[in-house]
Design a protein around this motif. Structure first.
Motif, PDB file in Angstrom:
ATOM      1  N   UNK A  60      37.688  49.374  -0.357  1.00  0.00           N
ATOM      2  CA  UNK A  60      36.580  50.082  -0.986  1.00  0.00           C
ATOM      3  C   UNK A  60      36.870  51.582  -0.944  1.00  0.00           C
ATOM      4  N   UNK A  61      36.385  52.293  -1.939  1.00  0.00           N
ATOM      5  CA  UNK A  61      36.649  53.734  -2.015  1.00  0.00           C
ATOM      6  C   UNK A  61      36.148  54.458  -0.763  1.00  0.00           C
ATOM      7  N   UNK A  62      35.069  53.964  -0.192  1.00  0.00           N
ATOM      8  CA  UNK A  62      34.448  54.651   0.945  1.00  0.00           C
ATOM      9  C   UNK A  62      35.307  54.623   2.204  1.00  0.00           C
ATOM     10  N   UNK A  63      36.301  53.727   2.263  1.00  0.00           N
ATOM     11  CA  UNK A  63      37.110  53.613   3.486  1.00  0.00           C
ATOM     12  C   UNK A  63      38.594  53.890   3.237  1.00  0.00           C
ATOM     13  N   UNK A  64      38.970  54.125   2.007  1.00  0.00           N
ATOM     14  CA  UNK A  64      40.386  54.382   1.698  1.00  0.00           C
ATOM     15  C   UNK A  64      40.914  55.571   2.494  1.00  0.00           C
ATOM     16  N   UNK A  65      42.082  55.382   3.060  1.00  0.00           N
ATOM     17  CA  UNK A  65      42.702  56.442   3.843  1.00  0.00           C
ATOM     18  C   UNK A  65      42.245  56.477   5.291  1.00  0.00           C
ATOM     19  N   UNK A  66      41.212  55.713   5.625  1.00  0.00           N
ATOM     20  CA  UNK A  66      40.700  55.688   7.003  1.00  0.00           C
ATOM     21  C   UNK A  66      40.854  54.303   7.655  1.00  0.00           C
ATOM     22  N   UNK A  67      40.690  53.248   6.883  1.00  0.00           N
ATOM     23  CA  UNK A  67      40.756  51.878   7.400  1.00  0.00           C
ATOM     24  C   UNK A  67      42.057  51.223   6.944  1.00  0.00           C
ATOM     25  N   UNK A  68      42.594  50.351   7.797  1.00  0.00           N
ATOM     26  CA  UNK A  68      43.789  49.583   7.452  1.00  0.00           C
ATOM     27  C   UNK A  68      43.569  48.126   7.839  1.00  0.00           C
ATOM     28  N   UNK A  69      43.735  47.242   6.865  1.00  0.00           N
ATOM     29  CA  UNK A  69      43.634  45.810   7.133  1.00  0.00           C
ATOM     30  C   UNK A  69      45.045  45.251   7.308  1.00  0.00           C
ATOM     31  N   UNK A  70      45.187  44.326   8.251  1.00  0.00           N
ATOM     32  CA  UNK A  70      46.482  43.688   8.472  1.00  0.00           C
ATOM     33  C   UNK A  70      46.238  42.255   8.935  1.00  0.00           C
ATOM     34  N   UNK A  71      47.305  41.481   8.942  1.00  0.00           N
ATOM     35  CA  UNK A  71      47.179  40.090   9.355  1.00  0.00           C
ATOM     36  C   UNK A  71      48.394  39.651  10.145  1.00  0.00           C
ATOM     37  N   UNK A  72      48.188  38.705  11.041  1.00  0.00           N
ATOM     38  CA  UNK A  72      49.265  38.082  11.803  1.00  0.00           C
ATOM     39  C   UNK A  72      49.129  36.580  11.593  1.00  0.00           C
ATOM     40  N   UNK A  73      49.934  36.042  10.700  1.00  0.00           N
ATOM     41  CA  UNK A  73      49.808  34.619  10.365  1.00  0.00           C
ATOM     42  C   UNK A  73      50.149  33.717  11.554  1.00  0.00           C
ATOM     43  N   UNK A  74      51.009  34.177  12.435  1.00  0.00           N
ATOM     44  CA  UNK A  74      51.367  33.373  13.602  1.00  0.00           C
ATOM     45  C   UNK A  74      50.186  33.217  14.557  1.00  0.00           C
ATOM     46  N   UNK A  75      49.264  34.162  14.508  1.00  0.00           N
ATOM     47  CA  UNK A  75      48.102  34.136  15.399  1.00  0.00           C
ATOM     48  C   UNK A  75      46.807  33.792  14.676  1.00  0.00           C
ATOM     49  N   UNK A  76      46.903  33.494  13.381  1.00  0.00           N
ATOM     50  CA  UNK A  76      45.706  33.203  12.578  1.00  0.00           C
ATOM     51  C   UNK A  76      44.657  34.305  12.741  1.00  0.00           C
ATOM     52  N   UNK A  77      45.119  35.539  12.726  1.00  0.00           N
ATOM     53  CA  UNK A  77      44.250  36.660  13.022  1.00  0.00           C
ATOM     54  C   UNK A  77      44.373  37.742  11.956  1.00  0.00           C
ATOM     55  N   UNK A  78      43.230  38.302  11.599  1.00  0.00           N
ATOM     56  CA  UNK A  78      43.186  39.451  10.704  1.00  0.00           C
ATOM     57  C   UNK A  78      42.558  40.613  11.473  1.00  0.00           C
ATOM     58  N   UNK A  79      43.063  41.805  11.201  1.00  0.00           N
ATOM     59  CA  UNK A  79      42.632  43.005  11.915  1.00  0.00           C
ATOM     60  C   UNK A  79      42.065  44.034  10.943  1.00  0.00           C
ATOM     61  N   UNK A  80      41.237  44.905  11.480  1.00  0.00           N
ATOM     62  CA  UNK A  80      40.770  46.061  10.726  1.00  0.00           C
ATOM     63  C   UNK A  80      40.841  47.268  11.649  1.00  0.00           C
ATOM     64  N   UNK A  81      41.822  48.124  11.391  1.00  0.00           N
ATOM     65  CA  UNK A  81      41.945  49.371  12.129  1.00  0.00           C
ATOM     66  C   UNK A  81      41.088  50.420  11.444  1.00  0.00           C
ATOM     67  N   UNK A  82      40.156  50.982  12.188  1.00  0.00           N
ATOM     68  CA  UNK A  82      39.216  51.944  11.619  1.00  0.00           C
ATOM     69  C   UNK A  82      39.397  53.286  12.315  1.00  0.00           C
TER      70      UNK A  82
END
Length: 122
Positions: A60-82
């Motif tokens: 979303x435009x409101x979080x661009x440049x500040x938030x990063x989404x990532x995933x680890x398929x081996x751990x079935x986990x998704x992250x949101x770095x804010x």
């Protein structure tokens, strides 16, 4: 049965950082896009970030440049770095598993966890 469990929320000062995590079970995690939504008091739930099965990201435009989404398929986990959090980022954050592999557009499945509360003090 699909289950999503979010964690990592808390109270942080404006300008600070948090990392959210979401563990998914009951689905072949690697095949599907994942998304993070948030819902602030009195507002509708909104999509803030999505990641495709292949790792492409959309924000979303409101979080661009500040938030990063990532995933680890081996751990079935998704992250949101804010990072550089603002008062207006205060909300309950939910992860979601997509109906398909793509992130843009992102089609949400109707599976939700309990969410994790992020409170940013000004």
């Amino acid at each position: 049965q699909v289950q999503l469990v979010e964690s990592g929320g808390g109270l942080v000062q404006a300008g600070g950082s948090l990392r959210l995590s979401c563990v998914v079970s009951g689905r072949t995690f690697s095949r599907y896009a994942m998304g993070w939504f948030r819902q602030a008091p009195g507002k509708e739930r909104e999509l803030v970030a999505a990641i495709s099965s292949g790792g492409s990201r959309d924000y979303a435009d409101s979080v661009k440049g500040r938030f990063t989404i990532s995933r680890d398929n081996a751990k079935n986990t998704v992250y949101l770095q804010m990072n550089s959090l603002k008062f207006e980022d205060t909300a309950v954050y939910y992860c979601n598993t997509g109906a398909g592999a793509g992130a843009a557009p992102y089609y949400a499945m109707d599976y939700w966890g309990k969410g994790t509360l992020v409170t940013v003090s000004s």
